[in-house]
Enzyme design. Structure first.
Site, mmCIF file in Angstrom:
data_model
loop_
_atom_site.group_PDB
_atom_site.id
_atom_site.type_symbol
_atom_site.label_atom_id
_atom_site.label_comp_id
_atom_site.label_asym_id
_atom_site.label_seq_id
_atom_site.Cartn_x
_atom_site.Cartn_y
_atom_site.Cartn_z
ATOM 1 N N GLY B 200 0.982 -1.038 0.032
ATOM 2 C CA GLY B 200 -0.013 0.289 0.036
ATOM 3 C C GLY B 200 0.848 1.262 0.062
ATOM 4 O O GLY B 200 1.920 1.278 -0.598
ATOM 5 N N GLU B 222 5.427 -3.276 1.176
ATOM 6 C CA GLU B 222 5.722 -2.937 -0.328
ATOM 7 C C GLU B 222 4.874 -1.665 -0.896
ATOM 8 O O GLU B 222 3.814 -1.550 -0.880
ATOM 9 C CB GLU B 222 5.021 -4.194 -1.271
ATOM 10 C CG GLU B 222 5.601 -5.488 -0.960
ATOM 11 C CD GLU B 222 7.063 -5.678 -1.812
ATOM 12 O OE1 GLU B 222 7.217 -4.715 -2.433
ATOM 13 O OE2 GLU B 222 8.038 -6.355 -1.116
ATOM 14 N N CYS B 283 1.816 0.222 -8.692
ATOM 15 C CA CYS B 283 3.190 0.715 -7.908
ATOM 16 C C CYS B 283 4.306 1.008 -8.844
ATOM 17 O O CYS B 283 5.138 1.704 -8.392
ATOM 18 C CB CYS B 283 3.373 -0.182 -6.762
ATOM 19 S SG CYS B 283 3.438 -1.793 -6.870
#
Lengths: 760, 515
Positions: B200, B222, B283
């Site tokens: 997140g 992460e 991401c």
């Protein structure tokens, strides 16, 4: 102190700059710093021995064994292997990644903080320090203030041997430590107690700093009933050495308590007494070989442990202490109460409780009932017991037939788990602890899989699947067109899933705003007077769930303006559009299919018509006329062919555009009649040619009689009353056209439903 | 069903406690440690994925209107892959690793044993709600842990699907899904875990880590970050096209696709990474581009051309682009675009559809470095291009930001520049001449550094992330060095010096008293 902190601020900035400049990354820099450490140890050996004696009363042999010697060994190893550690590691790649190359490149983390404890003030400062240097970091070292002589030795002398721009030693107590923790680090390496460990980790969380925590815990020693006296003696020797020999038990790896079988315990105690005497003499206080307690606070803590009423009785050996010289005699206790403080807290001193068990196998449960220790020492020759010990307990390390020695081994990681810490170090693991393994993938421009890119289709999906399975042969077959895509992952499948889901429709907030299914069923007809209206019927289908129908059509049509729907009978709907453009577009986009049912749409004039008057028998369709010679592909021919159908409307495109695989004509067909499969035409040269018709967006129809019908349940009969065989088939469905020419979606997403009446 | 709803409604600290208690009991009983259990669970997970592909794709379409193919490629297939890999390799992973021992501890043997950590918590994100939930779970199962999975509440359809499927297919005494939002997560975080795996953002990660600190729980975080793409002006696309044509022509000339696609490889790879990955909401998708002043117009042209080819003239209508997840994120992205300094810099796209939460691929040229868009992770279909005089300057642009991104990408043909890139740019992962592909390689660890997270996973690294490496040292009773024990003497010191030095000769000399 403030001045110190302000200086620190600027120092840290300089250090960060140095890191960024890449100075610390150089092999030569790392090497020279490690050599500097080596020289420091060599030139200051005497001072170090003196400082350790002053702080903890360590004998110089002990000091060498546990601190100086170990660091020297680690330095030798680091200098020898540094280049190997620093080199990047190749990562294997599958052939799938054609002409690619990948590796793991270790890189320094940046600026790291090392906080070391007082019990091994030198070893536990320099061991992480050398790891951090080997990995190429800038380091701030804060030695413990509780070992002042060592701390000041490190503060005053160490900087002479190292690069002061990138490696700093900061002296101070908890206040300084706290200040340091406020700063942003790239790693914090902490050795100490679990209580402070929690504080360190919480502080690190603010900056998302990774931590390595080397904590302690009650490390048990398990002594099986060994039969050989030599084994017994060696085992007990090693236990005594691990308990009293390392800084008087003030070590995170020292034995905390001993587990033995009841029958064996008295023999062990007797043997211990003998061996302790052998090592420390009759009067251990005079012996130089046993360390002191670090300070008064710890002395009192240990004293309290011993003077506990229940515990006091269990002392079987030693127990004397001297507050002035902070000396506590090696002490053995047998079976102190398990709930007493001595058995619930880490002892960290020269007291050894012996717990007797019925069977030595019970030790596994005993250990598992307590927090995970840093190490378990098991003295046994029983292979099954060993295996059980490894697989059924959890600890930082398991050592068989020895204690503490794992600290000196470079090839295994040293570190705890759970309450005994996070992360590990020693040898190459130290290097890894202070490094980030950067994944580097290199690709060339030369090869690329075209199917990696949108727009997506099933063919690409199939290719992906084979590629992921490393099925190169399958991939080749698909590319060459020899293997057909067996997957049907198109929207229709998904839609039908959505449709199933709708049965237990659950309105989320997002849906709610767009799909206002109101209860406003009293709307007067005048309300729609300005709108453009369509009547729709689901042609001879089963009853369709109205909410699904309405939602699905809303999704399908994507109107600009408002769209209102009303159910006016079974499978009969009334739609009104506020925008003429929408209305025209939907009309032009017919036929409308829903879940492969044909929805026949008819224009409807509110003022003059009644719904019952509307005839739903006909619907507009596009037909592909296939098989025309190129010469005949022109408007006139298309019109002639079109007129053979029920009602010809128009031809798609003009002269030039018709020269494709087929000609597209729009016709009105009678839904009650069988579909026309094609037509015979007489060519100029006399021969006859079959021209076939394919229908676009064909809904379900009967394969036997060719009539649009959900399903002909009864046998289909012809004029003569005989049952017909399959005359029609899926070949009548026109293949998907690449571009939807006739429909341009210009609306903004989903339709705006208004006042939909869902009451039947 | 009704009971479940009821339970969900009151999921608080007590329920969290119950969940943890149940799982811990199963773990302590040793159920999860057996190889057979791990294999059975991984097989069940694989089966669950295979049998429910349409449902999963539909849920993803509901949550993010993710194109089915993207769902398949980036979520379903990746998960199946990591299941298969774990099934294939697990036997090797769980074998103890032999370690050499030195003369110092002679005679001895040592090994490093991987043992499960215990009960672990996986908190996943909404952008790849399926993969990011189950990929860590694969690692956790392979390592023999009991798992609680908390999928993101921002992707509700996938979350409820996961809850249903996991309960149906996996061993519910050891693997559980807890649905919920902030309060449920807080309740879970209060408990003691043996590892917390969080995917997140940095803000929540700090909360997670602070909560973990209370129980000394190790964490894997992460996170994301502004992943830059450096495009060198020297990339000669034409040359490569010829070569690719040669390369593929013998394979086939049936598929016109191939011939079209080989154009503008670099541009295509950037587009695939940016808009092809959940419309920039990934991401590792490129956040901004750095290129030279001279090259920027050419790059822009090729972007425009390729984007049209991929997503058509009206990308808001394209079925191959995901939507923005919710109105909050839509508003956030709108704010980035509407900033005064930025709004004039849009050179392509910029169309927005508030009702359907769609934003077209948008390119901004020459955005000021102090703007909002350049100071927070974009996480959407906006791509600013920063211009520098020399391509070497781009390393300074990246490093001066002070934060380390999750990934950094470079497109160049110059060998020197590649080396410099690898040496100077610090990021979770680097890719030369492509974007996002490192994610798919299980031999590479996937994880961030600094602000982009800590810890790594994928392949064996997942297994390692959920394992404790226990050092096991075996010693015999023979050969006991008397020097180790008091009373200490000078001779013992000399012998110790020799022993720790590791040289056999000096040991003998010390024993004989010659040194």
């Amino acid at each position: 102190m403030d001045k110190v902190m302000i200086d620190l601020e600027t120092d840290l900035k300089v250090m960060r700059e140095c890191c960024r400049s890449g100075k610390t990354k150089e092999l030569s820099w790392r090497r020279s710093q490690l050599k500097g450490l080596q020289t420091f140890l060599k030139e200051n050996e005497v001072e170090i021995f003196r400082a350790l004696r002053d702080d903890l009363g360590k004998h110089y042999v002990e000091a060498f064994r546990d601190e100086v010697g170990l660091i020297k060994k680690s330095l030798n190893l680091a200098l020898k292997d540094l280049q190997k550690w620093m080199s990047s590691r190749e990562a294997k790649l599958p052939i799938f990644a054609l002409l690619s190359h990948a590796e793991l490149v270790p890189e320094p983390l940046g600026l790291v903080l090392v906080i070391s404890p007082w019990n091994f003030p030198l070893a536990l400062s320099l061991e992480p320090l050398l790891g951090a240097i080997a990995a190429g970091n800038a380091v701030v070292l804060k030695p413990s203030e509780l070992a002042p002589a060592c701390s000041s030795l490190l503060f005053n002398t160490l900087p002479n041997y190292l690069d002061n721009e990138t490696i700093k030693v900061i002296e101070g107590g908890p206040a300084v430590g706290e200040q340091l923790l406020f700063k942003k680090w790239d790693k914090i390496f902490f050795t100490g107690s679990a209580r402070v460990g929690r504080i360190v980790m919480s502080a690190a969380a603010k900056h998302l700093t990774p931590v390595t925590l080397e904590l302690g815990g009650k490390c048990p020693a398990v002594l099986d009933s060994l039969s050989w006296s030599w084994d017994k003696e060696v085992a007990v020797n090693r236990i005594i050495g691990a308990k009293y020999g390392s800084c008087a038990g003030q070590a995170c790896v020292s034995v905390d308590y001993l587990l033995v079988e009841k029958a064996f315990s008295s023999a062990v105690v007797e043997l211990m007494k003998v061996l302790i005497k052998k090592m420390y003499g009759d009067n251990p206080r005079e012996s130089q070989s046993v360390g002191r307690i670090v300070n008064k606070r710890h002395f009192l803590r240990l004293k309290n442990l011993l003077t506990d009423k229940m515990v006091k009785d269990s002392i079987v050996y030693g127990g004397s202490m001297d507050e002035d010289s902070l000396f506590i005699e090696p002490t053995i206790l047998v079976d102190p109460p398990r709930e007493s403080t001595i058995m619930t807290e880490e002892i960290f001193g020269p007291l050894l409780p012996i717990i007797t068990l019925d069977k030595i196998e019970d030790s596994i449960d005993f250990i598992n009932a307590r927090p995970k220790p840093l190490a378990i020492y098991a003295f046994t020759k029983n292979e099954t017991f060993r295996r059980r010990m490894v697989s059924q307990t959890s600890s930082g390390a398991v050592v068989f037939n020895d204690a503490i020695i794992q600290y000196a081994a470079d090839t295994i990681p040293f570190g705890g788990i759970g309450e005994s810490g996070i992360g590990n170090y020693h040898g190459k693991f130290s290097f890894d602890t202070f490094s980030h393994y950067k994944a580097v993938a290199r690709r060339s421009f030369l090869t690329d899989f075209w199917f990696r890119f949108p727009p997506w289709n099933n063919y690409k999906l199939e290719l992906f699947e084979t590629a992921y399975n490393y099925d190169y042969f399958g991939m080749l077959l698909i590319i060459l067109g020899l293997k057909r895509s067996r997957r049907r992952f198109d929207r229709r499948v998904v839609k039908s899933v959505e449709w199933k889901r709708l049965e237990n429709l659950r309105l989320t907030k997002a849906d709610d705003s767009q799909l206002q299914i109101g209860i406003n069923n009293g709307s007067s007809s005048s309300k729609y007077s300005n709108d453009y209206c369509l009547l729709g019927i689901v042609w001879k289908g089963k009853k369709i769930y109205r909410e699904a129908m309405i939602k699905m059509l809303g999704n399908l049509w994507i109107t600009k303006g408002e769209l209102t729907a009303k159910e006016i009978g079974e499978n009969k709907y009334f739609f009104s559009f506020s925008d003429k453009e929408d209305f025209d577009r939907i009309k032009a986009g017919r036929p409308c299919c829903f879940d492969r049912n044909l929805v026949v749409l008819k224009e409807f004039d509110m003022d003059s018509m009644e719904p019952k008057e509307v005839n739903f028998k006909h619907e507009e369709l596009w037909i592909h006329v296939i098989g025309l010679p190129i010469k005949l592909m022109e408007r006139e021919t298309a019109k002639v062919i079109g007129n053979t159908t029920d009602w010809f409307i128009t031809v798609d495109g003009d002269g030039g555009d018709l020269k494709g695989k087929y000609t597209r004509i729009r016709v009105l067909i009678d839904l009650t009649k069988p579909l026309k499969r094609g037509i015979m035409i007489h060519m100029d040269d006399g021969h006859i040619k079959w021209i076939s018709f394919h229908y676009e967006r064909l809904a379900k129809f009967c394969f036997r009689c060719g009539i649009h019908e959900q399903s002909c349940n009864q046998p289909c009969l012809d004029e003569n009353g005989t049952e017909v065989q399959k005359q029609y088939g899926a070949f009548l469905i026109a293949s998907q056209r690449r571009k939807a020419v006739e429909i341009k979606f210009e609306g903004h997403g989903q339709s705006q439903w208004k006042n939909s009446d869902v009451h039947s | 069903m009704a009971r479940e709803v009821e339970k969900k409604a009151v999921f608080d600290t007590d329920s969290a406690k119950e969940v943890v208690k149940e799982l811990r009991a199963s773990f302590v009983a040793g159920k999860t440690k057996s190889y057979e259990w791990r294999v059975a669970q991984l097989k069940a997970l694989l089966k669950m994925t295979e049998e429910n592909e349409p449902q999963i794709a539909a849920a993803l379409r509901d949550d993010l209107s993710k194109p089915e193919l993207e769902s398949y490629i980036y979520e379903i297939a990746m998960l199946k892959n990591s299941c298969r890999l774990a099934l294939k390799e697990m036997k090797r992973w769980i074998m103890p690793e032999k370690a050499k021992t030195s003369l110092t501890t002679f005679p001895s043997s040592a090994e490093i044993v991987s043992e499960p950590l215990g009960v672990v918590l996986v908190i996943s994100a909404w952008n790849y709600p399926f993969l990011l939930s189950l990929d860590p779970v694969v690692g956790a199962i392979a390592a023999g842990n009991a798992v609680v999975l908390k999928p993101s509440e921002i992707a509700p359809a996938t979350a409820s699907l996961l809850a249903k499927l996991v309960a149906n297919y996996l061993d519910s005494s050891c693997i559980k899904v807890v649905e919920g939002a902030v309060s449920e997560t807080s309740a879970l975080l209060e408990k003691k875990w043996d590892k917390i795996f969080y995917t997140g953002n940095g803000r929540v990660a700090r909360i997670v880590m602070a909560a973990a600190a209370k129980h000394l729980t190790p964490v894997v975080l992460e996170l994301g970050g502004k992943s830059p793409v450096i495009v060198d002006s020297g990339i000669n696309l034409q040359v490569s096209i010829v070569l690719i044509l040669l390369h593929v022509c013998f394979l086939c000339d049936l598929h016109a696709d191939i011939l079209i696609c080989v154009f503008q490889v670099a541009t295509r790879r950037i587009i695939a990474g940016k808009w092809g990955c959940n419309n920039g909401q990934a991401c590792i998708s490129p956040d901004y581009i750095i290129t030279t002043k001279d090259y920027a117009p050419k790059l822009l042209d090729s972007f425009k051309r390729e984007l049209e080819q991929f997503y058509g003239k009206n990308p808001l209508e394209s079925k191959d682009l995901s939507r923005i997840v919710n109105s909050n994120h839509f508003a956030r992205l709108s704010k980035l675009l509407d900033e005064d300094k930025v709004s004039g810099k849009i050179v392509h796209g910029g169309e927005r559809d508030k009702n359907n939460l769609k934003i077209a691929p948008t390119i901004l040229l020459d955005v000021p470095l102090d703007s909002l868009i350049m100071n927070e992770e974009i996480f959407g279909p906006l791509l600013p291009i920063i211009m520098v005089d020399k391509v070497e300057d781009s390393f300074d642009v990246i490093n001066s930001s002070g934060t380390k991104p999750l990934a950094a990408y470079l497109f160049t043909n110059k060998e020197k520049l590649k080396e410099k890139f690898v040496a100077t740019v610090s990021a979770g992962g680097l890719v030369v001449n492509d974007t996002t592909v490192h994610l798919a390689e299980h031999t590479l660890p996937f994880g961030g550094v600094g602000d982009s997270g800590m810890g790594a996973y994928h392949g064996k690294f997942s297994f390692d992330a959920f394992s404790h490496k226990k050092a096991v040292l075996y010693r015999g009773f023979a050969c006991d060095a008397f020097v180790r024990y008091p009373p200490y003497t000078r001779r013992k010191l000399r012998l110790l010096q020799a022993l720790l030095g590791g040289s056999l000769l000096s040991i003998i000399r010390a024993l004989l008293g010659w040194s």
